[in-house]
Structures are given as C-alpha cells and as structure tokens.
Design a protein around this motif. Structure first.
Motif, PDB file in Angstrom:
ATOM      1  N   THR A  55       0.850  -1.179   0.000  1.00 53.70           N
ATOM      2  CA  THR A  55       0.000   0.000   0.000  1.00 53.70           C
ATOM      3  C   THR A  55       0.890   1.235   0.000  1.00 53.70           C
ATOM      4  N   TYR A  56       0.547   2.225  -0.848  1.00 50.97           N
ATOM      5  CA  TYR A  56       1.355   3.428  -0.999  1.00 50.97           C
ATOM      6  C   TYR A  56       0.523   4.675  -0.774  1.00 50.97           C
ATOM      7  N   ALA A  57       1.162   5.691  -0.209  1.00 53.27           N
ATOM      8  CA  ALA A  57       0.566   7.007  -0.227  1.00 53.27           C
ATOM      9  C   ALA A  57       0.447   7.468  -1.678  1.00 53.27           C
ATOM     10  N   ASP A  58      -0.593   8.243  -1.975  1.00 50.55           N
ATOM     11  CA  ASP A  58      -0.874   8.614  -3.361  1.00 50.55           C
ATOM     12  C   ASP A  58       0.296   9.322  -4.034  1.00 50.55           C
ATOM     13  N   SER A  59       1.005  10.166  -3.313  1.00 47.51           N
ATOM     14  CA  SER A  59       2.087  10.932  -3.911  1.00 47.51           C
ATOM     15  C   SER A  59       3.303  10.081  -4.266  1.00 47.51           C
ATOM     16  N   MET A  60       3.419   8.906  -3.693  1.00 44.29           N
ATOM     17  CA  MET A  60       4.536   8.016  -3.952  1.00 44.29           C
ATOM     18  C   MET A  60       4.203   6.911  -4.952  1.00 44.29           C
ATOM     19  N   LYS A  61       2.932   6.706  -5.201  1.00 44.48           N
ATOM     20  CA  LYS A  61       2.479   5.625  -6.070  1.00 44.48           C
ATOM     21  C   LYS A  61       3.072   5.776  -7.467  1.00 44.48           C
ATOM     22  N   GLY A  62       3.683   4.702  -7.967  1.00 46.24           N
ATOM     23  CA  GLY A  62       4.283   4.717  -9.291  1.00 46.24           C
ATOM     24  C   GLY A  62       5.753   5.058  -9.304  1.00 46.24           C
ATOM     25  N   ARG A  63       6.274   5.639  -8.233  1.00 46.92           N
ATOM     26  CA  ARG A  63       7.686   5.989  -8.141  1.00 46.92           C
ATOM     27  C   ARG A  63       8.427   5.159  -7.107  1.00 46.92           C
ATOM     28  N   PHE A  64       7.742   4.792  -6.032  1.00 42.48           N
ATOM     29  CA  PHE A  64       8.367   4.058  -4.935  1.00 42.48           C
ATOM     30  C   PHE A  64       7.835   2.632  -4.898  1.00 42.48           C
ATOM     31  N   THR A  65       8.691   1.699  -4.504  1.00 41.83           N
ATOM     32  CA  THR A  65       8.310   0.302  -4.375  1.00 41.83           C
ATOM     33  C   THR A  65       8.813  -0.255  -3.051  1.00 41.83           C
ATOM     34  N   ILE A  66       7.918  -0.814  -2.261  1.00 42.95           N
ATOM     35  CA  ILE A  66       8.290  -1.445  -1.005  1.00 42.95           C
ATOM     36  C   ILE A  66       8.333  -2.960  -1.197  1.00 42.95           C
ATOM     37  N   ARG A  67       9.336  -3.586  -0.623  1.00 43.12           N
ATOM     38  CA  ARG A  67       9.507  -5.034  -0.687  1.00 43.12           C
ATOM     39  C   ARG A  67       9.971  -5.545   0.667  1.00 43.12           C
ATOM     40  N   ARG A  68       9.804  -6.838   0.899  1.00 42.36           N
ATOM     41  CA  ARG A  68      10.312  -7.447   2.122  1.00 42.36           C
ATOM     42  C   ARG A  68      10.890  -8.815   1.830  1.00 42.36           C
ATOM     43  N   ASP A  69      11.825  -9.214   2.668  1.00 37.11           N
ATOM     44  CA  ASP A  69      12.414 -10.540   2.612  1.00 37.11           C
ATOM     45  C   ASP A  69      12.317 -11.111   4.016  1.00 37.11           C
ATOM     46  N   ASN A  70      11.333 -11.969   4.243  1.00 37.23           N
ATOM     47  CA  ASN A  70      11.111 -12.503   5.580  1.00 37.23           C
ATOM     48  C   ASN A  70      12.245 -13.412   6.046  1.00 37.23           C
ATOM     49  N   ALA A  71      12.962 -14.020   5.104  1.00 38.73           N
ATOM     50  CA  ALA A  71      14.099 -14.856   5.468  1.00 38.73           C
ATOM     51  C   ALA A  71      15.273 -14.031   5.969  1.00 38.73           C
ATOM     52  N   LYS A  72      15.370 -12.774   5.515  1.00 41.68           N
ATOM     53  CA  LYS A  72      16.460 -11.888   5.901  1.00 41.68           C
ATOM     54  C   LYS A  72      16.044 -10.856   6.935  1.00 41.68           C
ATOM     55  N   ASN A  73      14.767 -10.835   7.303  1.00 39.01           N
ATOM     56  CA  ASN A  73      14.239  -9.838   8.243  1.00 39.01           C
ATOM     57  C   ASN A  73      14.520  -8.413   7.768  1.00 39.01           C
ATOM     58  N   THR A  74      14.291  -8.174   6.485  1.00 38.71           N
ATOM     59  CA  THR A  74      14.542  -6.854   5.924  1.00 38.71           C
ATOM     60  C   THR A  74      13.344  -6.361   5.129  1.00 38.71           C
ATOM     61  N   VAL A  75      13.208  -5.048   5.079  1.00 39.54           N
ATOM     62  CA  VAL A  75      12.243  -4.388   4.217  1.00 39.54           C
ATOM     63  C   VAL A  75      12.977  -3.267   3.494  1.00 39.54           C
ATOM     64  N   THR A  76      12.705  -3.112   2.202  1.00 36.01           N
ATOM     65  CA  THR A  76      13.393  -2.112   1.396  1.00 36.01           C
ATOM     66  C   THR A  76      12.402  -1.137   0.790  1.00 36.01           C
ATOM     67  N   LEU A  77      12.916   0.019   0.413  1.00 42.99           N
ATOM     68  CA  LEU A  77      12.141   1.020  -0.307  1.00 42.99           C
ATOM     69  C   LEU A  77      12.963   1.481  -1.498  1.00 42.99           C
ATOM     70  N   GLN A  78      12.536   1.088  -2.694  1.00 42.27           N
ATOM     71  CA  GLN A  78      13.164   1.534  -3.928  1.00 42.27           C
ATOM     72  C   GLN A  78      12.505   2.827  -4.364  1.00 42.27           C
ATOM     73  N   MET A  79      13.296   3.881  -4.509  1.00 41.16           N
ATOM     74  CA  MET A  79      12.786   5.202  -4.853  1.00 41.16           C
ATOM     75  C   MET A  79      13.353   5.622  -6.203  1.00 41.16           C
ATOM     76  N   ASN A  80      12.471   5.863  -7.155  1.00 45.58           N
ATOM     77  CA  ASN A  80      12.852   6.284  -8.495  1.00 45.58           C
ATOM     78  C   ASN A  80      12.271   7.654  -8.806  1.00 45.58           C
ATOM     79  N   SER A  81      12.811   8.297  -9.834  1.00 48.07           N
ATOM     80  CA  SER A  81      12.342   9.615 -10.274  1.00 48.07           C
ATOM     81  C   SER A  81      12.232  10.584  -9.106  1.00 48.07           C
ATOM     82  N   LEU A  82      13.281  10.653  -8.322  1.00 47.54           N
ATOM     83  CA  LEU A  82      13.256  11.442  -7.097  1.00 47.54           C
ATOM     84  C   LEU A  82      13.155  12.935  -7.390  1.00 47.54           C
ATOM     85  N   LYS A  83      12.435  13.618  -6.518  1.00 51.88           N
ATOM     86  CA  LYS A  83      12.192  15.048  -6.624  1.00 51.88           C
ATOM     87  C   LYS A  83      12.736  15.751  -5.386  1.00 51.88           C
ATOM     88  N   PRO A  84      13.058  17.046  -5.491  1.00 47.54           N
ATOM     89  CA  PRO A  84      13.538  17.769  -4.305  1.00 47.54           C
ATOM     90  C   PRO A  84      12.588  17.665  -3.116  1.00 47.54           C
TER      91      PRO A  84
END
Length: 113
Positions: free
Chosen positions: A58-87
């Motif tokens: 689930t994404y906030a509307d302003s981040m939808k299409g630019r940001f991607t959240i993922r998780r790896d339960n085996a590694k106990n990690t969550v990531t946030l891929q951020m593209n087309s970044l703005k000031p």
C-alpha cells in the motif's frame, strides 16, 4: 531488544534513484506489517508505504508509481526503492512496525542538484 536499523540514504540528483533498507531484530518479522515513513524539517512524519507479512503493498498517493516497497522474511529486511526522485522527497526516512510502535533512527535522503 527490538531494533530497526535503516541504511541507504544519501545525496542524489533530481530524477535519480535510491534504495533504502531496514534490518529488523527482536521480533517475529513475518508477523509484522512493515512501513516506511518520512519527515522533512518542521513537518509532521507521514506514511510513505507499508507491506503486509505476505507481501501486500500500500502506498501514499504521492509516492504511487515511483516508490516500491519489498520485504524478505528470510532476511528480516524491508526495502524502499525510490525512483524519479524530486527535491520534495528530501526528508529523513524511517522504518516502522505498523502493528506495534517500534521505529528505527532514520536515514537522511537529500535530492538536490
């Protein structure tokens, strides 16, 4: 015992990309909905995205299409891929367990030429 540690922040040019990571310990990671928030100086902390234990996103509307959240339960990690970044994406980014109020210390993201 519960600890969330963010990493991956830094300085990036507008239009660039960055990937943030959060490593969790002291919890049954797969049982938690995990989220990313951000806070700019003088502003309230706001939700960026969250992900369920099974990978539902689930994404906030302003981040939808630019940001991607993922998780790896085996590694106990969550990531946030951020593209087309703005000031306006410049902020401290925080990892959080959505089910319980645990927070990481944050990692700074600065988008500037």
């Amino acid at each position: 015992q519960v600890q969330l540690v963010e990493s991956g922040g830094g300085l990036v040019q507008p239009g660039g990309s960055l990937r943030l990571s959060c490593a969790a310990s002291g919890i049954i990671f797969s049982s938690h909905v995990m989220g990313w928030y951000r806070q700019a100086p003088g502003k309230e902390r706001v939700l960026v995205a969250y992900i369920t234990g099974s990978g539902g996103e689930t994404y906030a509307d302003s981040m939808k299409g630019r940001f991607t959240i993922r998780r790896d339960n085996a590694k106990n990690t969550v990531t946030l891929q951020m593209n087309s970044l703005k000031p306006e994406d410049t902020a401290v980014y925080y990892c959080r367990t959505m089910n319980m109020n645990y927070w990481g210390q944050g990692t700074q993201v600065t988008v500037s030429s």
